[in-house]
Design an enzyme around this catalytic site. Structure first.
Site, mmCIF file in Angstrom:
data_model
loop_
_atom_site.group_PDB
_atom_site.id
_atom_site.type_symbol
_atom_site.label_atom_id
_atom_site.label_comp_id
_atom_site.label_asym_id
_atom_site.label_seq_id
_atom_site.Cartn_x
_atom_site.Cartn_y
_atom_site.Cartn_z
ATOM 1 N N CYS A 1 6.172 -50.031 -12.421
ATOM 2 C CA CYS A 1 6.237 -48.787 -13.199
ATOM 3 C C CYS A 1 5.003 -48.519 -14.060
ATOM 4 C CB CYS A 1 7.482 -48.815 -14.079
ATOM 5 S SG CYS A 1 8.998 -48.891 -13.122
HETATM 6 N N1 LIG Z 1 11.935 -51.554 -10.604
HETATM 7 C C1 LIG Z 1 12.109 -50.972 -11.759
HETATM 8 O O1 LIG Z 1 12.212 -51.635 -12.779
HETATM 9 C C2 LIG Z 1 12.209 -49.457 -11.882
HETATM 10 C C3 LIG Z 1 12.663 -48.921 -13.089
HETATM 11 C C4 LIG Z 1 12.780 -47.555 -13.220
HETATM 12 C C5 LIG Z 1 12.428 -46.729 -12.162
HETATM 13 N N2 LIG Z 1 11.959 -47.268 -10.994
HETATM 14 C C6 LIG Z 1 11.630 -46.345 -9.923
HETATM 15 O O2 LIG Z 1 12.657 -46.390 -8.940
HETATM 16 C C7 LIG Z 1 12.110 -46.214 -7.637
HETATM 17 C C8 LIG Z 1 12.467 -47.381 -6.749
HETATM 18 O O3 LIG Z 1 11.893 -48.552 -7.284
HETATM 19 P P1 LIG Z 1 12.362 -50.010 -6.879
HETATM 20 O O4 LIG Z 1 11.740 -50.920 -7.871
HETATM 21 O O5 LIG Z 1 13.838 -50.036 -6.693
HETATM 22 O O6 LIG Z 1 11.641 -50.154 -5.467
HETATM 23 P P2 LIG Z 1 11.978 -51.261 -4.326
HETATM 24 O O7 LIG Z 1 10.783 -51.331 -3.466
HETATM 25 O O8 LIG Z 1 12.527 -52.488 -4.951
HETATM 26 O O9 LIG Z 1 13.182 -50.595 -3.517
HETATM 27 C C9 LIG Z 1 13.059 -49.443 -2.742
HETATM 28 C C10 LIG Z 1 13.821 -49.682 -1.443
HETATM 29 O O10 LIG Z 1 13.781 -48.484 -0.673
HETATM 30 C C11 LIG Z 1 13.687 -48.854 0.692
HETATM 31 N N3 LIG Z 1 13.186 -47.700 1.443
HETATM 32 C C12 LIG Z 1 11.918 -47.227 1.526
HETATM 33 N N4 LIG Z 1 11.888 -46.119 2.285
HETATM 34 C C13 LIG Z 1 13.161 -45.875 2.709
HETATM 35 C C14 LIG Z 1 13.754 -44.883 3.501
HETATM 36 N N5 LIG Z 1 13.067 -43.857 4.019
HETATM 37 N N6 LIG Z 1 15.086 -44.972 3.732
HETATM 38 C C15 LIG Z 1 15.818 -45.973 3.206
HETATM 39 N N7 LIG Z 1 15.306 -46.939 2.426
HETATM 40 C C16 LIG Z 1 13.988 -46.893 2.173
HETATM 41 C C17 LIG Z 1 12.752 -50.053 0.683
HETATM 42 O O11 LIG Z 1 12.888 -50.824 1.853
HETATM 43 C C18 LIG Z 1 13.230 -50.771 -0.575
HETATM 44 O O12 LIG Z 1 14.233 -51.726 -0.298
HETATM 45 C C19 LIG Z 1 10.607 -46.036 -7.833
HETATM 46 O O13 LIG Z 1 10.318 -44.677 -7.929
HETATM 47 C C20 LIG Z 1 10.365 -46.694 -9.173
HETATM 48 O O14 LIG Z 1 9.243 -46.156 -9.832
HETATM 49 C C21 LIG Z 1 11.872 -48.614 -10.836
#
Ligand SMILES: NC(=O)c1ccc[n+]([C@@H]2O[C@H](COP(=O)([O-])OP(=O)(O)OC[C@H]3O[C@@H](n4cnc5c(N)ncnc54)[C@H](O)[C@@H]3O)[C@@H](O)[C@H]2O)c1
Length: 415
Positions: free
Chosen positions: A257
């Site tokens: 992030c």
């Molecule tokens: N990790 C954090 O602490 C956090 C906190 C707040 C917001 N976010 C936001 O949340 C969002 C997700 O982050 P995350 O950390 O969970 O990412 P992540 O990479 O852990 O998880 C995302 C998942 O989506 C899957 N994916 C990708 N494309 C896909 C598709 N077309 N169809 C189905 N699945 C698909 C990936 O394989 C992955 O498992 C981002 O925008 C991030 O900025 C993350």
């Protein structure tokens, strides 16, 4: 309710589990077949979701890689990654892919919510037209909203339930549906007037952190020149009961992030001929922080009569923050690469990160590596490590996290 969650990562899996624990049927749509299989076996790969919580769901979370499985859901929440491209511009390709697949199975009356962090306007300008390729109109045939995720991996004092959730819908009816959805798993839901306001609220939260971390990191550099202990200064300032919020210096920012999200806003701002100078400056300072740490490491070795290219350096912690195994954008990776370039023999110990495949390294045993290292650098403040013992057994310790503040020793240097 029957709820779909697209992307079972750090955000999506805990969210899917939260809905399933409230008794809802959840379809977890995930592109990575290893994750689909793991959830199907009841094995969690996210530290904040122990596998026994998956097992206790009694089959209410169904993992799948088939988008048609979402057509029976009343609401679908998109939690896919929003990284930066190599040229540090927003990479919305995951969201575009997910939305394109979703459009093919979108149903009248569904509520679609985007949770991925992004610049203001994404839900209206980017997501909406893709979903409308289905022939259905947003706000009329289906509802559309943005609700930022606020999860903080490793944190236990606030949960999905106790962290207020912000939602902004395309229309009042969209907002109402989204409030009802999140009311199932959150005690407090905050409505804002548009998806754009909700998108920008999330960016403000992260930019606020990035700017304040940069400020305290810059002060740490100045303190080194002035011969003042930055930790003592931060501690003293934090005694003010109002008007000050504590941020600690460190080896640099990591995670998915903070190093990424502010640049979503500066990109959007440039489209409007506006330059977000706070964001750029904070980014510059925070990006350079690992290099400054490398110079501190070289100095510490030099003061001990050791050349960097003849030194064994042990990094304690490579995760980007304490208590988790997430290495995305971790400053430790930059520090390892730079020290190797300088010819140092670098190893690491991290109880949460057994392997660093990209660097061809695996976590060394603390017992065996402490005493043989010329310098031990504390990069991540993992709570499971006994830092007093580390200082007692090491030739030289450089603490970038301030975890040794109550220890005085001749072989100890702090940032
Ligand atoms: N990790 C954090 O602490 C956090 C906190 C707040 C917001 N976010 C936001 O949340 C969002 C997700 O982050 P995350 O950390 O969970 O990412 P992540 O990479 O852990 O998880 C995302 C998942 O989506 C899957 N994916 C990708 N494309 C896909 C598709 N077309 N169809 C189905 N699945 C698909 C990936 O394989 C992955 O498992 C981002 O925008 C991030 O900025 C993350």
């Amino acid at each position: 309710m029957r709820i779909g969650v697209v992307g079972l990562g750090y955000v999506g899996l805990p969210l899917a589990v939260a809905f399933a624990e409230e008794g809802h049927e959840v379809v977890g749509l995930e592109a990575d077949p290893r994750k689909v299989d793991a959830v199907a076996r009841g094995e969690s790969y996210i530290e904040d979701v122990p596998s026994d919580r998956l097992a206790a769901l009694d089959g209410r979370l169904t993992p799948t890689s088939r988008y048609p499985d979402l057509s029976s859901c009343e609401a679908v929440i998109i939690c896919v990654p929003t990284p930066l491209t190599n040229s540090r511009e927003p990479d919305l390709s995951y969201m575009v892919d997910a939305a394109t697949s979703l459009a093919a199975v979108l149903q009248q009356g569904q509520l679609i919510v985007l949770e991925s962090t992004t610049y203001p306007g994404t839900t209206r300008e980017r997501l909406r037209p893709i979903l409308e390729e289905s022939g259905l109109a947003a706000g009329r045939d289906f509802h559309l909203a943005f609700s930022p995720e606020r999860i903080d991996p490793g944190r236990t004092d606030f949960t999905i339930r106790t962290t207020p959730k912000v939602v902004g819908g395309l229309t009042d009816a969209c907002t109402e549906r989204a409030v009802e959805l999140y009311g199932q798993i959150c005690d407090t839901v905050i409505e804002v007037s548009t998806p754009d306001a909700a998108e920008l609220a999330k960016l403000l939260e992260n930019i606020f952190r990035s700017v304040n971390i940069a400020l305290v990191n810059e002060l740490a550099m100045l303190c080194e020149r002035l011969g003042i202990d930055i930790w003592e200064v931060v501690e003293a300032a934090a005694s003010k009961p109002f008007g000050f919020m504590r941020f600690d210096p460190g080896p640099g920012m990591g995670g998915h992030c903070l190093p990424v999200d502010p640049f979503y806003l500066s990109y959007k701002a440039r489209e409007h001929d506006f330059y977000t100078e706070f964001i750029e400056l904070a980014g510059k300072i925070n990006q350079n922080q690992p290099q400054w740490c490398v110079r501190r490491i070289e100095r510490a070795l030099n003061d001990a009569g050791k050349a960097t290219n003849a030194a064994r350096v042990l990094l304690l912690g490579v995760a980007y923050k304490a208590g988790v195994g997430d290495i995305r954008e971790s400053p430790a990776l930059k520090i390892i690469r730079s020290l190797r370039d300088l010819g140092a023999d670098v190893s690491y110990h991290d109880p949460h990160v057994p392997e660093l495949p990209d660097l061809g390294a695996s976590s060394a045993s603390l017992e065996e590596s402490l005493e043989s290292a010329d310098l031990v650098c504390i990069i991540t403040a993992h709570p499971s490590i006994d830092y007093r013992d580390v200082v007692e057994r090491s030739a030289l310790v450089l603490d970038f996290r301030g975890v040794t503040r109550d220890i005085e020793a001749a072989n100890l240097v702090r940032l």
